[in-house]
Structures are given as structure tokens and as C-alpha cells.
Motif scaffolding. Structure first.
Motif, mmCIF file in Angstrom:
data_model
loop_
_atom_site.group_PDB
_atom_site.id
_atom_site.type_symbol
_atom_site.label_atom_id
_atom_site.label_comp_id
_atom_site.label_asym_id
_atom_site.label_seq_id
_atom_site.Cartn_x
_atom_site.Cartn_y
_atom_site.Cartn_z
ATOM 1 N N VAL A 45 15.357 22.240 1.224
ATOM 2 C CA VAL A 45 16.432 22.677 2.271
ATOM 3 C C VAL A 45 17.850 22.677 1.504
ATOM 4 O O VAL A 45 18.645 23.579 1.545
ATOM 5 C CB VAL A 45 16.323 21.794 3.261
ATOM 6 N N ILE A 46 17.940 21.707 0.684
ATOM 7 C CA ILE A 46 19.303 21.509 0.131
ATOM 8 C C ILE A 46 19.587 22.828 -0.927
ATOM 9 O O ILE A 46 20.622 23.398 -0.864
ATOM 10 C CB ILE A 46 19.582 20.117 -0.691
ATOM 11 N N TYR A 47 18.646 23.038 -1.598
ATOM 12 C CA TYR A 47 18.539 24.175 -2.595
ATOM 13 C C TYR A 47 18.576 25.511 -1.889
ATOM 14 O O TYR A 47 19.131 26.560 -2.526
ATOM 15 C CB TYR A 47 17.364 24.108 -3.399
ATOM 16 N N SER A 48 18.274 25.630 -0.475
ATOM 17 C CA SER A 48 18.380 26.778 0.024
ATOM 18 C C SER A 48 19.944 27.298 0.489
ATOM 19 O O SER A 48 20.106 28.490 0.597
ATOM 20 C CB SER A 48 17.763 26.717 1.502
ATOM 21 N N TYR A 49 20.828 26.294 0.172
ATOM 22 C CA TYR A 49 22.063 26.672 0.288
ATOM 23 C C TYR A 49 22.925 26.823 -0.964
ATOM 24 O O TYR A 49 24.128 27.144 -0.900
ATOM 25 C CB TYR A 49 22.890 25.382 1.296
ATOM 26 N N LYS A 50 22.046 26.283 -2.103
ATOM 27 C CA LYS A 50 22.878 26.400 -3.185
ATOM 28 C C LYS A 50 22.632 27.635 -3.857
ATOM 29 O O LYS A 50 21.714 28.724 -3.659
ATOM 30 C CB LYS A 50 22.369 25.228 -4.149
ATOM 31 N N GLY A 51 23.483 28.016 -4.927
ATOM 32 C CA GLY A 51 23.031 29.127 -5.942
ATOM 33 C C GLY A 51 22.379 28.709 -7.035
ATOM 34 O O GLY A 51 22.234 29.544 -8.244
ATOM 35 N N LYS A 52 21.522 27.652 -6.782
ATOM 36 C CA LYS A 52 20.618 27.273 -7.902
ATOM 37 C C LYS A 52 19.458 27.402 -7.604
ATOM 38 O O LYS A 52 18.857 27.369 -6.392
ATOM 39 C CB LYS A 52 20.806 25.610 -8.650
ATOM 40 N N ILE A 53 18.390 27.467 -8.796
ATOM 41 C CA ILE A 53 16.811 27.595 -8.344
ATOM 42 C C ILE A 53 16.250 26.045 -8.458
ATOM 43 O O ILE A 53 16.429 25.360 -9.322
ATOM 44 C CB ILE A 53 16.602 28.604 -9.357
ATOM 45 N N TYR A 54 15.703 25.882 -7.217
ATOM 46 C CA TYR A 54 14.755 24.689 -7.184
ATOM 47 C C TYR A 54 13.751 24.630 -8.310
ATOM 48 O O TYR A 54 12.959 25.652 -8.343
ATOM 49 C CB TYR A 54 14.529 24.481 -5.528
ATOM 50 N N LYS A 55 13.483 23.431 -8.899
ATOM 51 C CA LYS A 55 12.415 23.313 -9.725
ATOM 52 C C LYS A 55 12.307 24.491 -10.944
ATOM 53 O O LYS A 55 11.483 25.185 -11.159
ATOM 54 C CB LYS A 55 11.041 23.253 -9.196
ATOM 55 N N ARG A 56 13.563 24.779 -11.214
ATOM 56 C CA ARG A 56 13.533 25.976 -12.391
ATOM 57 C C ARG A 56 12.745 25.616 -13.636
ATOM 58 O O ARG A 56 12.096 26.792 -13.894
ATOM 59 C CB ARG A 56 15.116 25.690 -12.873
ATOM 60 N N ASP A 57 12.425 24.497 -13.694
ATOM 61 C CA ASP A 57 11.588 24.524 -14.966
ATOM 62 C C ASP A 57 9.999 24.838 -14.673
ATOM 63 O O ASP A 57 9.430 25.063 -15.401
ATOM 64 C CB ASP A 57 11.541 22.756 -15.537
ATOM 65 N N ASN A 58 9.727 24.437 -13.388
ATOM 66 C CA ASN A 58 8.432 25.004 -13.141
ATOM 67 C C ASN A 58 8.501 25.405 -11.580
ATOM 68 O O ASN A 58 7.799 24.522 -10.687
ATOM 69 C CB ASN A 58 7.502 23.972 -13.248
ATOM 70 N N PRO A 59 8.843 26.402 -11.050
ATOM 71 C CA PRO A 59 8.951 26.911 -9.700
ATOM 72 C C PRO A 59 7.528 27.266 -9.214
ATOM 73 O O PRO A 59 7.343 27.330 -8.076
ATOM 74 C CB PRO A 59 9.594 28.436 -9.758
ATOM 75 N N SER A 60 6.392 27.161 -10.028
ATOM 76 C CA SER A 60 4.984 27.342 -9.379
ATOM 77 C C SER A 60 4.990 26.006 -8.391
ATOM 78 O O SER A 60 4.129 25.966 -7.477
ATOM 79 C CB SER A 60 3.935 27.271 -10.164
#
Length: 186
Positions: A45-60
Motif C-alpha cells: 500500500v505504501i509503495y502504491s503512492y511512491k515512484g518506486k517499485i516494490y520488491k524491485r529485486d524480485n517482483p514475482s
């Protein structure tokens, strides 16, 4: 008339098709613990508002999280119906109440109320849409202000997680029907 069963769609993450909500919950908590689910949901939810990708190292990991929580939502939807036939056994010691601080005293005593309140306010489809949106927005590299309310479903989902954990700790039992025949006196 045959009732339509809700598929919990557990094959992809649990490795088997569960048709019982309580067995699905066991698989849910065998996969990860309560703190993992609450932390992952909060971070998404927090990353939904950021310009960063959540779990960038493993989005799966986010997709796996999505499939598991989607199954969880379907179980919770079924549990609201089960509240008429099942009850939570004896209360826990008051020391553990803090662990479930998202619940009111009434919800702590009867966790089934959490599911009834959640699905009175939002439909299963609205919860699934919320889940889709937080996955989409948290994996986007662009900052957005989501146009829909993410807070209400988030709060309900946290409460449902706490309610289910409480039910697992205390146990549930089927409500026994007592057939009492009133004696007619003349």
C-alpha cells in the motif's frame, strides 16, 4: 438447489486444491506467518503512492503475495456465512489482546463479526479490485495518487488477518443445534 461453491484457488501457492476454508487457512499460515502478511500488505500500500517499485529485486514475490491474499479474501467471504454454524471457542488470556489490537472488544470476543462488517461495507469484488490496484500501483515506477480509496479495504484486510489468526489460536467449533420440544401442559 445446489449452492455455488467459491473456489479458493490454492493450487498455485499451496500445491493442492482446498475446498474447506479452515484447511485453506492452515495452508495460508503454513506458507507464511501473520506478521509477514501484515507487513507485505502495508508495504504494498505504501509503495502504491511512491515512484518506486516494490520488491524491485524480485517482483514475482508480489504476484505470489497477490494470489495468496486473493485466496484469503475468498476464505474470509465464506467465513461470514459460516458464522451462523460455527463459533470461536473459549477466550484467550488478556495478555494476548495487544497482539490483535486492530480488533474491537466485540470483534475480539467474536471474530466472525469482522468478516460480516467487511463484506457489509465492501463486496468480494471490491476487495479483489483493491488487491489488483495495490499490486499494479506498487509495481509501477511512476508515482500516483490512486483515485480510489485504498485505506478502507486495507483496514478491513488487516482486521480480517487478525481475526483469522485469533480464530486459529482459540479454535472453532460447530454450533450444536438443540431440538427442544416444549411440553404442553393442560
Amino acid at each position: 438447489m445446489k449452492k455455488n461453491k467459491v473456489s479458493f484457488e490454492t493450487c498455485s501457492w499451496a500445491g493442492f486444491a482446498a475446498d474447506n476454508p479452515f484447511k485453506t487457512l492452515d495452508a495460508f499460515f503454513e506458507f507464511e506467518d501473520l506478521d509477514y502478511y501484515k507487513q507485505s500488505l502495508t508495504e504494498a500500500v505504501i509503495y502504491s503512492y511512491k515512484g518506486k517499485i516494490y520488491k524491485r529485486d524480485n517482483p514475482s514475490d508480489v504476484f505470489v503475495f497477490y494470489t495468496i491474499v486473493n485466496s484469503f479474501l475468498k476464505v474470509c467471504y465464506c467465513l461470514q456465512e459460516k458464522s451462523k454454524k460455527w463459533k470461536v471457542t473459549a477466550s484467550l488470556c488478556s495478555e494476548t489482546v495487544f497482539h490483535f489490537s486492530s480488533l474491537t472488544e466485540e470483534e475480539y470476543e467474536n471474530p466472525f463479526i469482522v468478516f460480516q462488517k467487511a463484506f457489509d461495507e465492501k463486496t468480494l469484488e471490491e476487495f479483489e479490485l483493491f488487491l489488483c490496484k495495490i499490486v499494479e500501483f506498487s509495481l509501477s515506477p511512476h508515482a500516483r495518487d490512486p483515485d480510489s480509496d485504498l485505506t478502507t479495504p486495507y483496514i478491513h484486510l488487516i482486521k480480517m488477518l487478525d481475526a483469522v489468526e485469533l480464530m486459529r489460536e482459540r479454535g472453532v467449533e460447530k454450533i450444536k443445534k438443540t431440538n427442544q420440544i416444549d411440553a404442553v401442559t393442560e
